[in-house]
Design a protein around this motif. Sequence first.
Motif, PDB file in Angstrom:
ATOM      1  N   ARG A  19      29.972  56.260  51.044  1.00 20.88           N
ATOM      2  CA  ARG A  19      30.440  55.603  49.827  1.00 20.88           C
ATOM      3  C   ARG A  19      29.306  54.740  49.282  1.00 20.88           C
ATOM      4  O   ARG A  19      28.877  53.787  49.924  1.00 20.88           O
ATOM      5  N   LEU A  20      28.845  55.112  48.116  1.00 21.95           N
ATOM      6  CA  LEU A  20      27.773  54.360  47.467  1.00 21.95           C
ATOM      7  C   LEU A  20      28.371  53.307  46.544  1.00 21.95           C
ATOM      8  O   LEU A  20      29.421  53.521  45.934  1.00 21.95           O
ATOM      9  N   SER A  21      27.660  52.186  46.437  1.00 20.50           N
ATOM     10  CA  SER A  21      28.067  51.112  45.547  1.00 20.50           C
ATOM     11  C   SER A  21      26.927  50.755  44.606  1.00 20.50           C
ATOM     12  O   SER A  21      25.756  50.866  44.976  1.00 20.50           O
ATOM     13  N   CYS A  22      27.286  50.318  43.413  1.00 24.24           N
ATOM     14  CA  CYS A  22      26.294  49.879  42.437  1.00 24.24           C
ATOM     15  C   CYS A  22      26.790  48.589  41.814  1.00 24.24           C
ATOM     16  O   CYS A  22      27.876  48.567  41.213  1.00 24.24           O
ATOM     17  N   ALA A  23      26.012  47.533  41.945  1.00 26.05           N
ATOM     18  CA  ALA A  23      26.338  46.256  41.326  1.00 26.05           C
ATOM     19  C   ALA A  23      25.561  46.122  40.026  1.00 26.05           C
ATOM     20  O   ALA A  23      24.349  46.352  39.991  1.00 26.05           O
ATOM     21  N   VAL A  24      26.276  45.775  38.964  1.00 28.42           N
ATOM     22  CA  VAL A  24      25.682  45.667  37.630  1.00 28.42           C
ATOM     23  C   VAL A  24      25.725  44.209  37.182  1.00 28.42           C
ATOM     24  O   VAL A  24      26.783  43.590  37.198  1.00 28.42           O
ATOM     25  N   SER A  25      24.586  43.679  36.795  1.00 26.87           N
ATOM     26  CA  SER A  25      24.561  42.306  36.303  1.00 26.87           C
ATOM     27  C   SER A  25      23.897  42.268  34.935  1.00 26.87           C
ATOM     28  O   SER A  25      23.094  43.128  34.604  1.00 26.87           O
ATOM     29  N   GLY A  26      24.285  41.278  34.143  1.00 26.31           N
ATOM     30  CA  GLY A  26      23.596  41.057  32.882  1.00 26.31           C
ATOM     31  C   GLY A  26      24.099  41.879  31.722  1.00 26.31           C
ATOM     32  O   GLY A  26      23.410  42.033  30.728  1.00 26.31           O
ATOM     33  N   SER A  27      25.308  42.436  31.817  1.00 29.37           N
ATOM     34  CA  SER A  27      25.805  43.253  30.716  1.00 29.37           C
ATOM     35  C   SER A  27      27.313  43.131  30.606  1.00 29.37           C
ATOM     36  O   SER A  27      27.979  42.728  31.550  1.00 29.37           O
ATOM     37  N   ILE A  28      27.844  43.488  29.435  1.00 33.19           N
ATOM     38  CA  ILE A  28      29.289  43.581  29.280  1.00 33.19           C
ATOM     39  C   ILE A  28      29.701  44.912  29.889  1.00 33.19           C
ATOM     40  O   ILE A  28      29.850  45.925  29.212  1.00 33.19           O
ATOM     41  N   PHE A  29      29.881  44.895  31.177  1.00 37.48           N
ATOM     42  CA  PHE A  29      30.007  46.106  31.987  1.00 37.48           C
ATOM     43  C   PHE A  29      31.103  47.035  31.502  1.00 37.48           C
ATOM     44  O   PHE A  29      30.924  48.241  31.420  1.00 37.48           O
ATOM     45  N   PRO A  73      35.892  46.882  37.050  1.00 39.02           N
ATOM     46  CA  PRO A  73      35.372  45.964  36.035  1.00 39.02           C
ATOM     47  C   PRO A  73      35.325  44.516  36.506  1.00 39.02           C
ATOM     48  O   PRO A  73      34.419  43.768  36.139  1.00 39.02           O
ATOM     49  N   ALA A  74      36.282  44.107  37.319  1.00 43.79           N
ATOM     50  CA  ALA A  74      36.310  42.722  37.793  1.00 43.79           C
ATOM     51  C   ALA A  74      35.095  42.404  38.645  1.00 43.79           C
ATOM     52  O   ALA A  74      34.565  41.287  38.613  1.00 43.79           O
ATOM     53  N   LYS A  75      34.647  43.384  39.413  1.00 41.15           N
ATOM     54  CA  LYS A  75      33.478  43.191  40.270  1.00 41.15           C
ATOM     55  C   LYS A  75      32.194  43.683  39.625  1.00 41.15           C
ATOM     56  O   LYS A  75      31.120  43.571  40.222  1.00 41.15           O
ATOM     57  N   LYS A  76      32.304  44.257  38.429  1.00 40.72           N
ATOM     58  CA  LYS A  76      31.152  44.837  37.745  1.00 40.72           C
ATOM     59  C   LYS A  76      30.431  45.795  38.681  1.00 40.72           C
ATOM     60  O   LYS A  76      29.220  45.696  38.916  1.00 40.72           O
ATOM     61  N   ALA A  77      31.191  46.717  39.222  1.00 34.24           N
ATOM     62  CA  ALA A  77      30.655  47.648  40.202  1.00 34.24           C
ATOM     63  C   ALA A  77      31.103  49.068  39.903  1.00 34.24           C
ATOM     64  O   ALA A  77      32.174  49.290  39.321  1.00 34.24           O
ATOM     65  N   VAL A  78      30.279  50.012  40.316  1.00 38.28           N
ATOM     66  CA  VAL A  78      30.588  51.429  40.226  1.00 38.28           C
ATOM     67  C   VAL A  78      30.420  52.013  41.619  1.00 38.28           C
ATOM     68  O   VAL A  78      29.501  51.612  42.351  1.00 38.28           O
ATOM     69  N   TYR A  79      31.280  52.943  41.976  1.00 35.88           N
ATOM     70  CA  TYR A  79      31.257  53.516  43.312  1.00 35.88           C
ATOM     71  C   TYR A  79      31.155  55.030  43.231  1.00 35.88           C
ATOM     72  O   TYR A  79      31.579  55.648  42.254  1.00 35.88           O
TER      73      TYR A  79
END
Length: 114
Positions: A19-29, A73-79
């Motif tokens: 399971r891959l995770s991607c954390a996104v910062s600095g944007s209206i995700f 969206p709450a965690k600004k993450a994509v899996y």
Amino acid sequence: QVQLVESGGGLVQTGGSLRLSCAVSGSIFSLHPMGWYRQAPGKERELVARITGGGSTNYADSVKGRFTIARDPAKKAVYLQMNSLKPEDTAVYYCNRHGSLWSWGQGTQVTVSS
């Protein structure tokens, strides 16, 4: 400035899961469609899965039925849940906005042994 941080890669045997995770910062995700991409040695980077802001998904034929993309969206993450992995899935995996790309993160290495 948007930052993308991928994690969760590793070495698995054929048929295994990751399971891959991607954390996104600095944007209206939540407004952006997101994708998981991969690049194998000697090959061009390719899109393997995408998800819209509304949650609609699409997959490359090579991973359909085995990979599942999701977003929080709450965690600004994509899996990316990857099941039934094959040696040909070996690559560095990246997340990014689908369409107008942001700067790439460092990616996460996935290696599937036969």
